[in-house]
Design a protein around this motif. Structure first.
Motif, mmCIF file in Angstrom:
data_model
loop_
_atom_site.group_PDB
_atom_site.id
_atom_site.type_symbol
_atom_site.label_atom_id
_atom_site.label_comp_id
_atom_site.label_asym_id
_atom_site.label_seq_id
_atom_site.Cartn_x
_atom_site.Cartn_y
_atom_site.Cartn_z
ATOM 1 N N GLU A 165 53.124 48.927 37.283
ATOM 2 C CA GLU A 165 52.872 49.387 38.604
ATOM 3 C C GLU A 165 53.140 48.062 39.701
ATOM 4 O OE1 GLU A 165 49.307 51.137 41.363
ATOM 5 O OE2 GLU A 165 49.545 52.055 39.436
ATOM 6 N N LEU A 166 52.260 47.101 39.213
ATOM 7 C CA LEU A 166 52.283 45.659 39.838
ATOM 8 C C LEU A 166 53.687 45.158 39.890
ATOM 9 C CD1 LEU A 166 50.823 43.282 41.178
ATOM 10 C CD2 LEU A 166 50.544 42.358 38.951
ATOM 11 N N ALA A 167 54.223 44.998 38.796
ATOM 12 C CA ALA A 167 55.693 44.539 38.667
ATOM 13 C C ALA A 167 56.503 45.380 39.594
ATOM 14 C CB ALA A 167 56.152 44.442 37.143
ATOM 15 N N SER A 168 56.431 46.561 39.692
ATOM 16 C CA SER A 168 57.316 47.615 40.379
ATOM 17 C C SER A 168 57.109 47.300 41.933
ATOM 18 C CB SER A 168 56.940 49.003 40.092
ATOM 19 O OG SER A 168 57.900 49.826 40.797
ATOM 20 N N LYS A 169 55.900 46.918 42.319
ATOM 21 C CA LYS A 169 55.690 46.773 43.834
ATOM 22 C C LYS A 169 56.313 45.349 44.370
ATOM 23 C CE LYS A 169 51.574 49.305 44.144
ATOM 24 N NZ LYS A 169 49.936 49.001 44.130
ATOM 25 N N LYS A 170 56.456 44.253 43.112
ATOM 26 C CA LYS A 170 56.756 42.930 43.362
ATOM 27 C C LYS A 170 58.503 42.754 43.082
ATOM 28 C CE LYS A 170 52.641 41.593 44.027
ATOM 29 N NZ LYS A 170 52.012 41.151 45.369
ATOM 30 N N GLY A 171 58.883 43.937 42.364
ATOM 31 C CA GLY A 171 60.550 44.195 42.165
ATOM 32 C C GLY A 171 60.816 43.424 40.670
ATOM 33 N N VAL A 172 59.687 43.251 40.257
ATOM 34 C CA VAL A 172 60.048 42.566 38.971
ATOM 35 C C VAL A 172 60.111 43.405 37.732
ATOM 36 C CG1 VAL A 172 58.853 40.648 37.110
ATOM 37 C CG2 VAL A 172 58.387 40.583 39.584
ATOM 38 N N GLU A 173 61.373 43.175 36.866
ATOM 39 C CA GLU A 173 61.672 44.453 35.855
ATOM 40 C C GLU A 173 61.130 43.771 34.646
ATOM 41 O OE1 GLU A 173 65.721 45.759 33.695
ATOM 42 O OE2 GLU A 173 65.721 45.337 35.757
ATOM 43 N N ASN A 176 50.443 32.049 41.422
ATOM 44 C CA ASN A 176 50.908 32.139 42.822
ATOM 45 C C ASN A 176 50.443 33.466 43.587
ATOM 46 O OD1 ASN A 176 51.838 29.209 43.040
ATOM 47 N ND2 ASN A 176 53.771 30.016 42.387
ATOM 48 N N ASP A 177 50.692 34.367 42.909
ATOM 49 C CA ASP A 177 50.222 36.094 43.449
ATOM 50 C C ASP A 177 49.136 36.316 43.174
ATOM 51 O OD1 ASP A 177 50.296 38.796 43.517
ATOM 52 O OD2 ASP A 177 52.463 38.854 43.432
ATOM 53 N N PRO A 178 48.280 36.662 44.376
ATOM 54 C CA PRO A 178 46.861 36.842 44.307
ATOM 55 C C PRO A 178 46.679 38.365 43.418
ATOM 56 C CG PRO A 178 47.710 37.127 46.461
ATOM 57 C CD PRO A 178 48.787 36.525 45.734
ATOM 58 N N ASP A 179 47.758 39.371 43.427
ATOM 59 C CA ASP A 179 47.679 40.568 42.688
ATOM 60 C C ASP A 179 47.880 40.242 41.115
ATOM 61 O OD1 ASP A 179 47.372 41.761 45.240
ATOM 62 O OD2 ASP A 179 49.538 42.089 45.284
ATOM 63 N N LEU A 180 48.565 39.281 41.045
ATOM 64 C CA LEU A 180 48.580 38.996 39.604
ATOM 65 C C LEU A 180 47.381 38.284 38.978
ATOM 66 C CD1 LEU A 180 50.366 38.728 36.759
ATOM 67 C CD2 LEU A 180 51.398 36.790 37.573
ATOM 68 N N LYS A 181 46.804 37.441 39.794
ATOM 69 C CA LYS A 181 45.665 36.745 39.335
ATOM 70 C C LYS A 181 44.416 37.921 39.277
ATOM 71 C CE LYS A 181 45.912 32.298 41.331
ATOM 72 N NZ LYS A 181 45.127 31.074 41.857
ATOM 73 N N ALA A 182 44.518 38.873 40.114
ATOM 74 C CA ALA A 182 43.338 40.039 40.145
ATOM 75 C C ALA A 182 43.538 40.850 38.629
ATOM 76 C CB ALA A 182 43.519 40.924 41.150
ATOM 77 N N TYR A 183 44.884 41.163 38.288
ATOM 78 C CA TYR A 183 45.172 41.797 37.187
ATOM 79 C C TYR A 183 44.655 41.022 36.006
ATOM 80 C CZ TYR A 183 47.799 43.534 33.213
ATOM 81 O OH TYR A 183 48.014 43.957 31.913
ATOM 82 N N ALA A 184 44.968 39.734 36.088
ATOM 83 C CA ALA A 184 44.281 38.906 34.994
ATOM 84 C C ALA A 184 42.716 38.862 34.937
ATOM 85 C CB ALA A 184 44.945 37.277 35.053
ATOM 86 N N ALA A 185 42.232 38.739 35.980
ATOM 87 C CA ALA A 185 40.963 38.913 36.097
ATOM 88 C C ALA A 185 40.067 39.989 35.253
ATOM 89 C CB ALA A 185 40.339 38.505 37.207
ATOM 90 N N LYS A 186 40.944 41.267 35.622
ATOM 91 C CA LYS A 186 40.259 42.597 35.361
ATOM 92 C C LYS A 186 40.624 42.835 33.856
ATOM 93 C CE LYS A 186 41.310 47.398 36.127
ATOM 94 N NZ LYS A 186 42.091 48.632 36.691
ATOM 95 N N THR A 187 41.759 42.280 33.265
ATOM 96 C CA THR A 187 42.299 42.417 32.032
ATOM 97 C C THR A 187 41.598 41.382 31.017
ATOM 98 O OG1 THR A 187 44.447 43.148 32.814
ATOM 99 C CG2 THR A 187 44.393 42.571 30.438
ATOM 100 N N LEU A 188 41.249 40.134 31.516
ATOM 101 C CA LEU A 188 40.525 39.356 30.581
ATOM 102 C C LEU A 188 39.381 39.537 29.775
ATOM 103 C CD1 LEU A 188 41.273 36.391 29.509
ATOM 104 C CD2 LEU A 188 39.924 35.586 31.580
ATOM 105 N N PRO A 189 38.443 40.393 30.174
ATOM 106 C CA PRO A 189 37.182 40.943 29.650
ATOM 107 C C PRO A 189 37.836 41.828 28.483
ATOM 108 C CG PRO A 189 36.886 40.808 31.786
ATOM 109 C CD PRO A 189 38.308 40.668 31.711
ATOM 110 N N VAL A 190 38.592 42.685 28.631
ATOM 111 C CA VAL A 190 39.093 43.696 27.686
ATOM 112 C C VAL A 190 39.652 43.068 26.488
ATOM 113 C CG1 VAL A 190 40.369 45.680 27.205
ATOM 114 C CG2 VAL A 190 39.524 45.479 29.493
ATOM 115 N N VAL A 191 40.479 42.051 26.951
ATOM 116 C CA VAL A 191 41.152 41.233 25.773
ATOM 117 C C VAL A 191 40.118 40.458 25.043
ATOM 118 C CG1 VAL A 191 42.885 39.485 25.172
ATOM 119 C CG2 VAL A 191 43.474 41.276 26.984
#
Length: 176
Positions: A83-91, A143-158
């Motif tokens: 979903e994040l990648a789609s918003k950013k246009g990343v395949e 650089n992307d704050p949304d990507l940083k937020a994804y990492a912050a959310k996912t890190l505790p699960v990992v």
């Protein structure tokens, strides 16, 4: 003539500014951020694939349950990343890369306790250590704050997966 040239330059600058803001988000994302998204996607895809194998081939119930958790949690994480990648246009990739395919093929050849040990050491401990490090890198250097937020959310699960994998692997080592 000077007024006309100035107006022309301002017009060209305005058009250029509009064109830049109209670019897809991926064009505005750094290549480094795009690479990090793709690497994280590969990690999720690999965990889903090997988790499915664990559900089929594991001899111990706790390894099968761990595999199910990997499928569930990494499917969710991959969906959020897509979903994040789609918003950013990343395949993002849609299947495992060559390295992960080779690892899955090697796992498929194993059974019983040999499968359990290899799966837990590879997909459970080693891969989660790498993913944990990658997510920490994203938090530090994306650089992307949304990507940083994804990492912050996912890190505790990992981190939880890594801890569980280490515990299961530790139990197995004690049973030798």
């Amino acid at each position: 003539m000077t007024i006309q040239r100035t107006a022309l330059r301002l017009g060209v600058a305005a058009v250029a500014a509009c064109a830049l803001t109209a670019l897809p988000a991926a064009a505005q994302s750094s290549r480094s951020d795009q690479r990090m998204m793709k690497d994280i996607a590969q990690a999720n895809i690999a965990e889903i694939e090997t988790g499915k194998l664990a559900q089929e081939k594991a001899s111990k119930e706790e390894v099968r349950k761990f595999g199910q958790t990997m499928v569930d949690d990494h499917t969710k994480a991959l969906g959020e990343l897509q979903e994040l990648a789609s918003k950013k246009g990343v395949e993002l990739p849609t299947e495992p890369d060559a390295r992960h395919k080779a690892a899955a093929t090697a796992l498929k050849a194993l059974s019983g306790d040999a499968f359990d040990k290899r799966y837990m050491s590879m997909a459970g401990v080693s891969d989660h250590k790498k993913t944990h490090e990658e997510l920490q890198k994203v938090q530090r250097s994306a650089n992307d704050p949304d990507l940083k937020a994804y990492a912050a959310k996912t890190l505790p699960v990992v981190h939880g997966h890594l801890t569980t994998a280490q515990e299961i692997s530790g139990k197995k080592m004690a049973r030798r």
